[in-house]
Every structure is written in C-alpha cells, then in structure tokens.
Motif scaffolding. Structure first.
Motif, PDB file in Angstrom:
ATOM      1  N   VAL A  34       0.832  -1.204   0.000  1.00 58.89           N
ATOM      2  CA  VAL A  34       0.000   0.000   0.000  1.00 58.89           C
ATOM      3  C   VAL A  34       0.868   1.256   0.000  1.00 58.89           C
ATOM      4  CG1 VAL A  34      -1.669   1.328   1.351  1.00 58.89           C
ATOM      5  CG2 VAL A  34      -1.971  -1.135   1.095  1.00 58.89           C
ATOM      6  N   VAL A  35       1.947   1.211   0.783  1.00 62.94           N
ATOM      7  CA  VAL A  35       2.872   2.349   0.822  1.00 62.94           C
ATOM      8  C   VAL A  35       3.639   2.457  -0.495  1.00 62.94           C
ATOM      9  CG1 VAL A  35       4.924   3.281   1.962  1.00 62.94           C
ATOM     10  CG2 VAL A  35       3.102   2.242   3.322  1.00 62.94           C
ATOM     11  N   ALA A  36       4.002   1.318  -1.077  1.00 62.39           N
ATOM     12  CA  ALA A  36       4.830   1.300  -2.286  1.00 62.39           C
ATOM     13  C   ALA A  36       4.074   1.771  -3.521  1.00 62.39           C
ATOM     14  CB  ALA A  36       5.362  -0.115  -2.525  1.00 62.39           C
ATOM     15  N   LEU A  37       2.747   1.582  -3.548  1.00 58.41           N
ATOM     16  CA  LEU A  37       1.971   1.914  -4.750  1.00 58.41           C
ATOM     17  C   LEU A  37       2.186   3.361  -5.199  1.00 58.41           C
ATOM     18  CD1 LEU A  37      -0.108   1.229  -6.922  1.00 58.41           C
ATOM     19  CD2 LEU A  37      -1.902   1.784  -5.255  1.00 58.41           C
ATOM     20  N   PRO A  38       1.871   4.350  -4.377  1.00 57.89           N
ATOM     21  CA  PRO A  38       2.072   5.731  -4.840  1.00 57.89           C
ATOM     22  C   PRO A  38       3.538   6.074  -5.058  1.00 57.89           C
ATOM     23  CG  PRO A  38       1.477   5.705  -2.511  1.00 57.89           C
ATOM     24  CD  PRO A  38       1.303   4.317  -3.013  1.00 57.89           C
ATOM     25  N   LEU A  39       4.434   5.488  -4.241  1.00 58.65           N
ATOM     26  CA  LEU A  39       5.848   5.802  -4.390  1.00 58.65           C
ATOM     27  C   LEU A  39       6.414   5.209  -5.675  1.00 58.65           C
ATOM     28  CD1 LEU A  39       7.131   5.295  -0.717  1.00 58.65           C
ATOM     29  CD2 LEU A  39       6.601   7.442  -1.896  1.00 58.65           C
ATOM     30  N   ALA A  40       5.980   4.014  -6.049  1.00 59.19           N
ATOM     31  CA  ALA A  40       6.444   3.403  -7.294  1.00 59.19           C
ATOM     32  C   ALA A  40       6.045   4.257  -8.492  1.00 59.19           C
ATOM     33  CB  ALA A  40       5.883   1.989  -7.426  1.00 59.19           C
ATOM     34  N   LEU A  41       4.810   4.740  -8.470  1.00 58.70           N
ATOM     35  CA  LEU A  41       4.349   5.621  -9.549  1.00 58.70           C
ATOM     36  C   LEU A  41       5.135   6.931  -9.549  1.00 58.70           C
ATOM     37  CD1 LEU A  41       0.496   5.113  -9.087  1.00 58.70           C
ATOM     38  CD2 LEU A  41       1.895   4.203 -10.955  1.00 58.70           C
ATOM     39  N   ALA A  42       5.307   7.503  -8.369  1.00 57.98           N
ATOM     40  CA  ALA A  42       5.962   8.808  -8.260  1.00 57.98           C
ATOM     41  C   ALA A  42       7.429   8.734  -8.668  1.00 57.98           C
ATOM     42  CB  ALA A  42       5.824   9.337  -6.832  1.00 57.98           C
ATOM     43  N   PHE A  43       8.141   7.716  -8.197  1.00 60.71           N
ATOM     44  CA  PHE A  43       9.566   7.625  -8.515  1.00 60.71           C
ATOM     45  C   PHE A  43       9.788   7.279  -9.985  1.00 60.71           C
ATOM     46  CE2 PHE A  43      10.261   6.694  -3.819  1.00 60.71           C
ATOM     47  CZ  PHE A  43      10.732   7.970  -3.573  1.00 60.71           C
ATOM     48  N   ALA A  44       8.846   6.571 -10.610  1.00 64.20           N
ATOM     49  CA  ALA A  44       8.949   6.318 -12.050  1.00 64.20           C
ATOM     50  C   ALA A  44       8.833   7.629 -12.822  1.00 64.20           C
ATOM     51  CB  ALA A  44       7.863   5.343 -12.489  1.00 64.20           C
ATOM     52  N   VAL A  45       7.860   8.452 -12.441  1.00 59.19           N
ATOM     53  CA  VAL A  45       7.699   9.758 -13.092  1.00 59.19           C
ATOM     54  C   VAL A  45       8.935  10.621 -12.844  1.00 59.19           C
ATOM     55  CG1 VAL A  45       6.351  11.891 -13.089  1.00 59.19           C
ATOM     56  CG2 VAL A  45       5.187   9.686 -12.970  1.00 59.19           C
ATOM     57  N   SER A  47      11.872   9.588 -12.486  1.00 57.17           N
ATOM     58  CA  SER A  47      12.987   9.020 -13.250  1.00 57.17           C
ATOM     59  C   SER A  47      12.887   9.340 -14.734  1.00 57.17           C
ATOM     60  CB  SER A  47      13.036   7.497 -13.065  1.00 57.17           C
ATOM     61  OG  SER A  47      13.192   7.156 -11.708  1.00 57.17           O
ATOM     62  N   GLY A  48      11.770   9.926 -15.152  1.00 60.82           N
ATOM     63  CA  GLY A  48      11.597  10.267 -16.550  1.00 60.82           C
ATOM     64  C   GLY A  48      11.062   9.130 -17.393  1.00 60.82           C
ATOM     65  N   VAL A  49      10.443   8.113 -16.763  1.00 63.76           N
ATOM     66  CA  VAL A  49       9.871   6.986 -17.499  1.00 63.76           C
ATOM     67  C   VAL A  49       8.367   6.914 -17.217  1.00 63.76           C
ATOM     68  CG1 VAL A  49      12.036   5.720 -17.388  1.00 63.76           C
ATOM     69  CG2 VAL A  49      10.328   5.354 -15.615  1.00 63.76           C
ATOM     70  N   GLU A  50       7.679   6.017 -17.910  1.00 62.60           N
ATOM     71  CA  GLU A  50       6.244   5.871 -17.711  1.00 62.60           C
ATOM     72  C   GLU A  50       5.950   5.286 -16.330  1.00 62.60           C
ATOM     73  OE1 GLU A  50       4.406   3.675 -20.821  1.00 62.60           O
ATOM     74  OE2 GLU A  50       5.362   4.825 -22.426  1.00 62.60           O
ATOM     75  N   PRO A  51       4.822   5.671 -15.730  1.00 60.45           N
ATOM     76  CA  PRO A  51       4.487   5.173 -14.378  1.00 60.45           C
ATOM     77  C   PRO A  51       4.440   3.654 -14.278  1.00 60.45           C
ATOM     78  CG  PRO A  51       3.090   7.019 -14.975  1.00 60.45           C
ATOM     79  CD  PRO A  51       3.846   6.664 -16.214  1.00 60.45           C
ATOM     80  N   LYS A  52       4.024   2.986 -15.364  1.00 61.93           N
ATOM     81  CA  LYS A  52       3.932   1.527 -15.298  1.00 61.93           C
ATOM     82  C   LYS A  52       5.293   0.890 -15.032  1.00 61.93           C
ATOM     83  CE  LYS A  52       4.577   0.722 -20.281  1.00 61.93           C
ATOM     84  NZ  LYS A  52       3.984   0.137 -21.518  1.00 61.93           N
ATOM     85  N   VAL A  73      13.895  -9.042   5.597  1.00 59.70           N
ATOM     86  CA  VAL A  73      12.750  -8.119   5.645  1.00 59.70           C
ATOM     87  C   VAL A  73      12.899  -6.955   4.680  1.00 59.70           C
ATOM     88  CG1 VAL A  73      12.146  -8.689   8.023  1.00 59.70           C
ATOM     89  CG2 VAL A  73      13.844  -6.910   7.585  1.00 59.70           C
ATOM     90  N   GLN A  74      13.929  -6.968   3.834  1.00 56.78           N
ATOM     91  CA  GLN A  74      14.146  -5.854   2.908  1.00 56.78           C
ATOM     92  C   GLN A  74      13.053  -5.805   1.844  1.00 56.78           C
ATOM     93  OE1 GLN A  74      16.197  -3.025   2.548  1.00 56.78           O
ATOM     94  NE2 GLN A  74      17.982  -3.853   1.477  1.00 56.78           N
ATOM     95  N   ILE A  75      12.551  -4.596   1.567  1.00 60.44           N
ATOM     96  CA  ILE A  75      11.607  -4.361   0.475  1.00 60.44           C
ATOM     97  C   ILE A  75      12.341  -3.576  -0.602  1.00 60.44           C
ATOM     98  CG2 ILE A  75       9.445  -3.285  -0.229  1.00 60.44           C
ATOM     99  CD1 ILE A  75       9.027  -5.654   1.612  1.00 60.44           C
ATOM    100  N   THR A  76      12.311  -4.092  -1.827  1.00 58.76           N
ATOM    101  CA  THR A  76      13.055  -3.503  -2.933  1.00 58.76           C
ATOM    102  C   THR A  76      12.102  -2.893  -3.949  1.00 58.76           C
ATOM    103  OG1 THR A  76      14.867  -5.075  -2.652  1.00 58.76           O
ATOM    104  CG2 THR A  76      14.686  -4.006  -4.797  1.00 58.76           C
ATOM    105  N   GLY A  77      12.522  -1.788  -4.551  1.00 61.06           N
ATOM    106  CA  GLY A  77      11.716  -1.131  -5.565  1.00 61.06           C
ATOM    107  C   GLY A  77      12.354   0.170  -6.015  1.00 61.06           C
ATOM    108  N   PRO A  78      11.630   0.989  -6.780  1.00 61.74           N
ATOM    109  CA  PRO A  78      12.162   2.298  -7.190  1.00 61.74           C
ATOM    110  C   PRO A  78      12.361   3.190  -5.969  1.00 61.74           C
ATOM    111  CG  PRO A  78      10.173   1.696  -8.434  1.00 61.74           C
ATOM    112  CD  PRO A  78      10.277   0.742  -7.293  1.00 61.74           C
ATOM    113  N   THR A  79      13.419   3.978  -5.985  1.00 59.35           N
ATOM    114  CA  THR A  79      13.691   4.872  -4.864  1.00 59.35           C
ATOM    115  C   THR A  79      14.066   6.254  -5.383  1.00 59.35           C
ATOM    116  OG1 THR A  79      16.035   4.288  -4.785  1.00 59.35           O
ATOM    117  CG2 THR A  79      14.527   2.956  -3.443  1.00 59.35           C
ATOM    118  N   GLY A  80      14.044   7.223  -4.456  1.00 60.59           N
ATOM    119  CA  GLY A  80      14.371   8.585  -4.828  1.00 60.59           C
ATOM    120  C   GLY A  80      15.814   8.745  -5.271  1.00 60.59           C
ATOM    121  N   ALA A  81      16.738   8.083  -4.567  1.00 63.83           N
ATOM    122  CA  ALA A  81      18.151   8.198  -4.941  1.00 63.83           C
ATOM    123  C   ALA A  81      18.391   7.670  -6.351  1.00 63.83           C
ATOM    124  CB  ALA A  81      19.003   7.436  -3.933  1.00 63.83           C
ATOM    125  N   MET A  82      17.798   6.530  -6.669  1.00 62.37           N
ATOM    126  CA  MET A  82      17.972   5.966  -8.001  1.00 62.37           C
ATOM    127  C   MET A  82      17.293   6.839  -9.051  1.00 62.37           C
ATOM    128  SD  MET A  82      19.549   3.502  -9.478  1.00 62.37           S
ATOM    129  CE  MET A  82      19.809   2.103  -8.398  1.00 62.37           C
TER     130      MET A  82
END
Length: 561
Positions: A34-45, A47-52, A73-82
């Motif tokens: 639930v937390v990752a959903l908006p962040l995944a979309l936001a960090f994709a945008v 990064s200059g790529v499509e939200p999907k 317990v690590q959760i991996t995905g798009p991040t602000g630094a990347m």
C-alpha cells in the motif's frame, strides 16, 4: 533453536508459531504494498519513465530480491536516490539503453557480492552518507516543481536547467494542479494525527484523484497503465559491444548507488528487528539478480527502500515471504485497479515526492555534525553541494576523498610527547637526565601523514645528544614513515646525536629488519624498555640506591613503559 528441539515441540505450538509468522508477513507485505503503490508511480515519473515502469519494477525486483537477497525483511523497488541518477541517464541515452545499463549494473553488483565486498559500505563515513542523502532530497524536491505547477516542460539531463525552466515559466502555471498538490501535501502532513495504519500518501493520492475527476479539472495525469502483468521482453542492442562500452559509466553509477543504498537500508532493518542480521554479500547478489531481470520486464534499476522496509518490519514482517507478498499484492492491484490509476494527477505525485524529500533531509545529522566538529560538517556540506551541482557519484567520490584527507590529517596529529623527568624517575629520586638526554613517547601508527611532523618535531632539540623514542604504542609503520625515521637517524648522526629505539612492536621490528634500517641504526641502540636504554647511557642510574630501594626493576619498567 535447534531443529531437533523444534520437532519435539507439540504440533499445535509449531503450527501457531508458523501461522503467527505468516500473519506478520502477510500484514507487513500488504502494508508495504500500500505504501509502495504511490511511491512506485511517483519515482517512475521522477525518473523520466512511464508510471507503469515503476509498478513493474516494484513487482519483479521486489519478489526477486526478497527471495535471493541477504536481508529477510528488505523491500526492494524504485527509490528517490535511483530516480535522481536515472532521470539524467534517461534524458541522455533513452529508456532502451537504461535497460541495458540496468543489466550491466546487476552483473557488477553480483560480481561485488561474489568477491565478498559487501562489508565495504561500513567504511563510508557518516558525513558523506548524510551529505548525499540531503543532496538527493533537494534534487527530488526541486525536480517536482514542474509537475507541482502543472507545467509540461521537457526534461533536462540535469535538474538545475529544469529548475530554471520551471521558475521562469511560473506565469503559465496551472492553479488547479497547484491546489491538488497542496491538498496532497497537507494530507500527508496531517493524516498521521487521524490514522497511522493507512499511509497519508495513499489517502492524499485518492483524494486528489477524486477531486480532479469530480470537478473535471484540466490537469496532467499519469496516462495509460496496462491492466496486465509485466511479461518478458527483449532488449534491443544489448549484445552490441559499442553500446555496452558507451554505457559502462552509467552502469557503474547505478551499481554503486544501488549497492550503497540497499546495504544501508539493510543495516537500518537490522536495527529494527531481533531476527538474524543481513548478509551483505548475499544482499548484493540478490539486488544484482533483481536489476539483471527487471529490465526484461520493462522495469528500471531498483534498490532496497528504507521507508518501505521500515513499514514492513513495523507491521510484523519477519521473513522473505513478506517481500514476496508485497510484490504479489502490487501485481493484483495492477490487474484490478489500473484503469483508476490512469486518472491520477501528476501534481498529486509531485506533492507526495515533495513530502518524501523533506522527510529525507537528515535534520538530526545536520545538528549533530554542527555540534561535533566543523571539519565533519564541512565534508557533509561539500558532498551536499557536489550532489546538487554535479551528480551523485561524483559527490560520493569527492566526499570520500575529503573524508580520507581529513582522516589522514587527524592521524597525522600524532601524539608525540616529551616525557618529563618526574615521569621517568619515581618521586624523590635525586638524579636528573640533564639536557643531553630526551625521551619521547610516540602513540599511534607512524605512516606517511605523520612523517613530516614526526621529523620536524624531533629536530627542534639542538642540545640533545641521546634521543630515545619510545615506540611501544606504534603498531605499524609504512614506507614513508620508514624513510622519515631513516632521515631522522642520519640528521641526528650529523649532529653527533645518538638515536635509541625502545619497545619495538614485532611488525615494526620486522619491517626495520627487512629494509636493513635496523642494522643501520644498530642493534645496540634498540632496547626492550626505556629503563634499559637510560641505564645504558648513564650506568650510575642503574646502581642508584634510591631507585633500587624504592622500586623493583619490574615496577620501574612498568612505570616508564
């Protein structure tokens, strides 16, 4: 607990422990999704790529890294630094070449893990990590002004030209977009006072999307998101050597950043849980596999995400299953809610990222470094500025060089102390060393940073005819220190001053023997204790009645050495 002991437990107790862990993993994984959903979309945008691409990254990389990584317990995905690094690479090379660079970065990370270099992240100084983290926060915040104002300006390779464009086109801002972004920011900030279970970013996203749809606001949205799972695809030109050579620097940057952030996130997770600690080398391999695989599913390079990992742990996640559940939950959301996600305003994502960036700034670290030492604070500011003005990888390099130079300077401040006669002899002893004998205690390693000060300080005693260096607390010496010691010997020899060494440690003595300097100085000028050295110079001290009466020889040696 041993396996034999577990098998002896009653069946109900074992089942309760098993399902208790499953319940925690289920809660942690779903909450992280639930937390990752908006962040995944936001960090994709961002990064200059499509939200999907952000969603596909969170799904694929999240599952692969959870299974093969070194943290339970690590959760991996798009991040602000990347995202900060990716936006420049996407603008310069295009998305297809970013996929190739991602595969290359994954291979590099796996190689680092196989070479067992995962522990190196522990040697990155705190001011450097604080500096580039704060720099990333500034870049993310400023990079979202375009979407915050509702502008449709082209992305630039560096955020500073983009910031200038956004500020110079303020007259064309979309007030509806600004209002939606403010709603999201306010919801993020205030929602925790109402509810701490549901993330404020998701509430703000839903609220802003509902307002935009209800009032038919003319604001930019994220666009089409396929209502399907990511499927394997080919990567054009991935076997073209010229393209690979062109992308080696971006790949190294992605690998370095992905490794640093993932391992730092794993360390944070270790501090939040009592379960087994992470394996740094395996974590690099797991992250590398994720970054190798995710481009073939249309995703972008990912890292361990500190915020989502913390949410997973706090919500009960205890094993790798929580990370897998996080990825599967996002996949189900894509299959069921993709059409609704298409209506999300970009301004809403900008509001989320602005709040994230403000929370990324390590205010406590800034205060701590300001109170600690100005030099460490300067290293943080330098890293911060280079991150903002140039790029993240250069900032880490410059920060490490500055921190290394600072370390050398501190180590060069060698503790070189002249021992007064009151310490050389016990109280009440009538004998004096006189001006011809000087005893110096050297503390710490003698290496190249300390060599010049070491030599200069000892040459400031023109009346000394016997110079005793007490080296008991010098654990090692490098070549430059060795050369400095040889220069000191020859300089003193020219002034008819005898150099005497006491308390040589085995490593230092072996170095002097291998290089022949020990023979040059002379074995007769090397003693186990300072007492023996002084007695060899002034035999009357050895037969002094007051010393013999007051202290045993061993006690005197301990007093001096």
């Amino acid at each position: 607990m041993a396996t034999s002991e577990i098998l002896k437990e009653p069946l109900l107790l074992r089942l309760s422990r098993l399902f208790g862990g499953l319940r925690g993993d289920l809660t942690g994984g779903l909450t992280a999704a639930v937390v990752a959903l908006p962040l995944a979309l936001a960090f994709a945008v961002a990064s200059g790529v499509e939200p999907k691409a952000g969603l596909y990254t969170a799904i694929v990389a999240g599952i692969v890294a959870a299974i093969f990584g070194g943290s339970s317990v690590q959760i991996t995905g798009p991040t602000g630094a990347m995202a900060v690094v990716l936006v420049g690479i996407v603008a310069k090379y295009g998305l297809e070449k970013v996929w190739i660079a991602g595969v290359m970065a994954g291979i590099i990370q796996i190689a680092l893990g196989v070479a067992k270099l995962g522990q190196l992240v522990k040697f990155i100084p705190y001011p450097v990590t604080a500096g580039f983290t704060n720099g990333i926060a500034v870049i993310i915040f400023c990079g979202q002004l375009n979407n915050f104002f509702g502008l449709k300006l082209p992305r630039s390779e560096h955020f500073l030209p983009g910031l200038w464009q956004s500020l110079t086109h303020v007259e064309a801002l979309n007030w509806a977009a600004v209002a939606l972004a403010v709603v999201v920011i306010a919801t993020n900030v205030l929602w925790t006072r109402i509810n701490t279970t549901i993330p404020g970013s998701l509430v703000g996203l839903v609220l802003a999307t509902a307002i935009a749809s209800a009032f038919h606001l003319n604001v930019p949205t994220i666009g089409t998101i396929p209502q399907s799972l990511p499927m394997p695809q080919g990567i054009p030109h991935w076997n073209d050597f010229s393209v690979i050579r062109e992308l080696i620097n971006p790949a190294l940057a992605l690998a370095a950043l992905g490794s640093i952030e993932s391992l730092l996130s794993a360390v944070v997770a270790d501090g939040m849980t009592v379960s087994e600690k992470h394996n740094s080398d395996r974590e690099l391999i797991g992250q590398g596999l994720a970054n190798m695989i995710v481009p073939f599913f249309g995703g972008i390079p990912a890292t361990g995400a500190i915020a989502r990992t913390a949410v997973n742990v706090r919500s009960g996640g205890k094993t790798r299953l929580s990370g897998v559940i996080h990825g599967l939950a996002l996949a189900i959301i894509v299959l069921t809610l993709a059409p609704l996600a298409e209506q999300i305003p970009l301004a809403a994502l900008a509001g989320i990222l602005m709040v994230v960036s403000l929370r990324m700034i390590e205010w406590e670290a800034i205060g701590l470094l300001m109170r600690a030492t100005y030099s460490d604070f300067a290293v943080m500011i330098l890293t911060w500025l280079v991150t903002i003005l140039f790029d993240l990888v250069l900032a880490v390099e410059v920060g490490l060089i500055a921190a290394g130079a600072l370390f050398i300077k501190r180590m060069s401040d060698l503790s070189l102390v002249k021992i007064p006669e009151t310490e050389v002899f016990p109280p009440g002893t009538p004998l004096e060393l006189g001006k011809e004998i000087a005893v110096y205690r050297v503390d710490g390693p003698v290496f190249f940073g300390a060599a010049e000060r070491f030599a200069t300080f000892l040459r400031d005693e023109p009346e000394v005819k016997y110079l005793i260096l007490r080296l008991r607390f010098v654990p090692n010496m490098d070549t430059t220190g060795l050369v400095a010691l040889e220069d000191i010997y020859h300089d003193l020899e020219r002034h008819n001053c005898r150099l005497i060494l006491t308390g040589l440690q085995p490593e230092v003595q072996q170095l002097l023997e291998r290089t022949g300097l020990l023979n040059t100085i002379g074995l007769s000028n090397c003693f186990e204790t300072t007492t023996e050295a002084i007695c060899s110079i002034s035999p009357q001290i050895a037969c002094s009645q007051p010393i013999a009466a007051d202290l045993k020889t061993k006690e005197l040696m301990e007093l001096i050495d």
